[in-house]
Design a protein around this motif. Structure first.
Motif, PDB file in Angstrom:
ATOM      1  N   SER A   1       0.814  -1.215   0.000  1.00  9.18           N
ATOM      2  CA  SER A   1       0.000   0.000   0.000  1.00  9.18           C
ATOM      3  C   SER A   1       0.850   1.268   0.000  1.00  9.18           C
ATOM      4  CB  SER A   1      -0.947   0.008   1.196  1.00  9.18           C
ATOM      5  OG  SER A   1      -0.210  -0.046   2.402  1.00  9.18           O
ATOM      6  N   SER A   2       2.099   1.152   0.410  1.00 10.41           N
ATOM      7  CA  SER A   2       3.012   2.302   0.448  1.00 10.41           C
ATOM      8  C   SER A   2       3.938   2.348  -0.760  1.00 10.41           C
ATOM      9  CB  SER A   2       3.858   2.266   1.723  1.00 10.41           C
ATOM     10  OG  SER A   2       3.057   2.287   2.872  1.00 10.41           O
ATOM     11  N   THR A   3       3.676   1.499  -1.718  1.00  8.36           N
ATOM     12  CA  THR A   3       4.578   1.334  -2.860  1.00  8.36           C
ATOM     13  C   THR A   3       3.898   1.784  -4.147  1.00  8.36           C
ATOM     14  OG1 THR A   3       5.618  -0.570  -1.780  1.00  8.36           O
ATOM     15  CG2 THR A   3       5.974  -0.314  -4.152  1.00  8.36           C
ATOM     16  N   SER A   4       4.564   2.648  -4.862  1.00 10.96           N
ATOM     17  CA  SER A   4       4.082   3.002  -6.200  1.00 10.96           C
ATOM     18  C   SER A   4       4.539   1.934  -7.183  1.00 10.96           C
ATOM     19  CB  SER A   4       4.624   4.365  -6.622  1.00 10.96           C
ATOM     20  OG  SER A   4       4.114   5.385  -5.783  1.00 10.96           O
TER      21      SER A   4
ATOM     22  N   ARG B   1       0.418   5.380  -8.492  1.00  7.66           N
ATOM     23  CA  ARG B   1       1.072   5.857  -7.284  1.00  7.66           C
ATOM     24  C   ARG B   1       0.438   5.246  -6.036  1.00  7.66           C
ATOM     25  NH1 ARG B   1       1.314  12.190  -7.259  1.00  7.66           N
ATOM     26  NH2 ARG B   1       1.781  11.688  -5.102  1.00  7.66           N
ATOM     27  N   SER B   2       1.250   5.156  -4.983  1.00  4.92           N
ATOM     28  CA  SER B   2       0.729   4.656  -3.714  1.00  4.92           C
ATOM     29  C   SER B   2      -0.236   5.657  -3.095  1.00  4.92           C
ATOM     30  CB  SER B   2       1.882   4.392  -2.753  1.00  4.92           C
ATOM     31  OG  SER B   2       2.637   5.576  -2.533  1.00  4.92           O
ATOM     32  N   THR B   3       0.038   6.926  -3.307  1.00  2.87           N
ATOM     33  CA  THR B   3      -0.760   7.986  -2.695  1.00  2.87           C
ATOM     34  C   THR B   3      -1.884   8.401  -3.633  1.00  2.87           C
ATOM     35  OG1 THR B   3       1.215   8.804  -1.585  1.00  2.87           O
ATOM     36  CG2 THR B   3      -0.691  10.279  -1.667  1.00  2.87           C
TER      37      THR B   3
ATOM     38  N   ARG C   1      -4.733  -0.917  -9.244  1.00  6.61           N
ATOM     39  CA  ARG C   1      -4.149  -1.719  -8.188  1.00  6.61           C
ATOM     40  C   ARG C   1      -5.225  -2.189  -7.229  1.00  6.61           C
ATOM     41  NH1 ARG C   1       0.283   1.650  -5.694  1.00  6.61           N
ATOM     42  NH2 ARG C   1       0.315   0.047  -4.067  1.00  6.61           N
TER      43      ARG C   1
ATOM     44  N   ASN D   1      -4.977  -3.207  -3.393  1.00  6.71           N
ATOM     45  CA  ASN D   1      -4.085  -3.311  -2.241  1.00  6.71           C
ATOM     46  C   ASN D   1      -4.395  -4.535  -1.390  1.00  6.71           C
ATOM     47  OD1 ASN D   1      -2.715  -1.032  -3.021  1.00  6.71           O
ATOM     48  ND2 ASN D   1      -3.720   0.324  -1.560  1.00  6.71           N
TER      49      ASN D   1
ATOM     50  N   ASN E   1      -2.406  -7.213  -3.055  1.00  3.58           N
ATOM     51  CA  ASN E   1      -0.996  -6.896  -3.361  1.00  3.58           C
ATOM     52  C   ASN E   1      -0.709  -7.046  -4.857  1.00  3.58           C
ATOM     53  OD1 ASN E   1      -0.648  -6.532  -0.629  1.00  3.58           O
ATOM     54  ND2 ASN E   1       1.143  -7.855  -0.462  1.00  3.58           N
TER      55      ASN E   1
ATOM     56  N   SER F   1       9.381   3.033  -3.568  1.00  2.00           N
ATOM     57  CA  SER F   1       8.797   3.618  -2.373  1.00  2.00           C
ATOM     58  C   SER F   1       8.574   5.127  -2.548  1.00  2.00           C
ATOM     59  CB  SER F   1       9.712   3.368  -1.171  1.00  2.00           C
ATOM     60  OG  SER F   1      11.003   3.889  -1.426  1.00  2.00           O
TER      61      SER F   1
ATOM     62  N   SER G   1       7.048   8.621  -3.409  1.00  2.00           N
ATOM     63  CA  SER G   1       5.659   9.084  -3.402  1.00  2.00           C
ATOM     64  C   SER G   1       5.556  10.547  -3.806  1.00  2.00           C
ATOM     65  CB  SER G   1       5.037   8.891  -2.017  1.00  2.00           C
ATOM     66  OG  SER G   1       5.738   9.668  -1.067  1.00  2.00           O
TER      67      SER G   1
END
Length: 128
Positions: free
Chosen positions: A30-33, A52-54, A72, A74, A77, A100, A102
């Motif tokens: 979830s924190s990975t683009s 992007r993750s964000t 994606r 999440n 995964n 990683s 963002s």
């Protein structure tokens, strides 16, 4: 150990569709683009798309904009690349990649050097 495993490649006629998947383990998804790149024979690896993750923002190369959609899940995964209206020039090995990063600086996502981990690639062949 970080692992990225692509699937879904194959042979398709021009105008057809394929969906690529990339399942990730060994990192906080979830924190990975997640990016998609491709490399055709004799050519440099090129950016295709990124999720992007964000905020789930997506960016696309001009060559695929309007035809490809990256998304994606999440919970699974997994990142996807839905490819429609495929053309012979889309023929390449497609790779997913993880970063990683963002940042909101879009251009950084276009650079393969911004990504830390890569899948093994899956072949997409589009016949005319």
């Amino acid at each position: 150990q970080v692992q990225l495993v692509e699937s879904g490649g194959g042979l398709v006629q021009a105008g057809g569709s394929l969906r690529l998947s990339c399942t990730v383990s060994g990192l906080t998804f979830s924190s990975t683009s997640m990016g998609w790149f491709r490399q055709a024979p004799g050519r440099e690896r090129e950016f295709v798309a990124v999720v992007r993750s964000t905020g789930g923002y997506t960016y696309y190369a001009d060559s695929v904009k309007g035809r490809f959609t990256a998304s994606r899940d999440n919970a699974k995964n997994t990142v996807y690349l839905q490819m429609n209206s495929l053309k012979p020039e889309d023929t390449a090995v497609y790779y997913c990649a993880a970063t990683s990063m963002s940042t909101g600086l879009r251009g950084l996502y276009y650079d393969a050097g911004s990504y830390n981990s890569w899948g093994q690639g899956t072949q997409v062949t589009v016949s005319s």
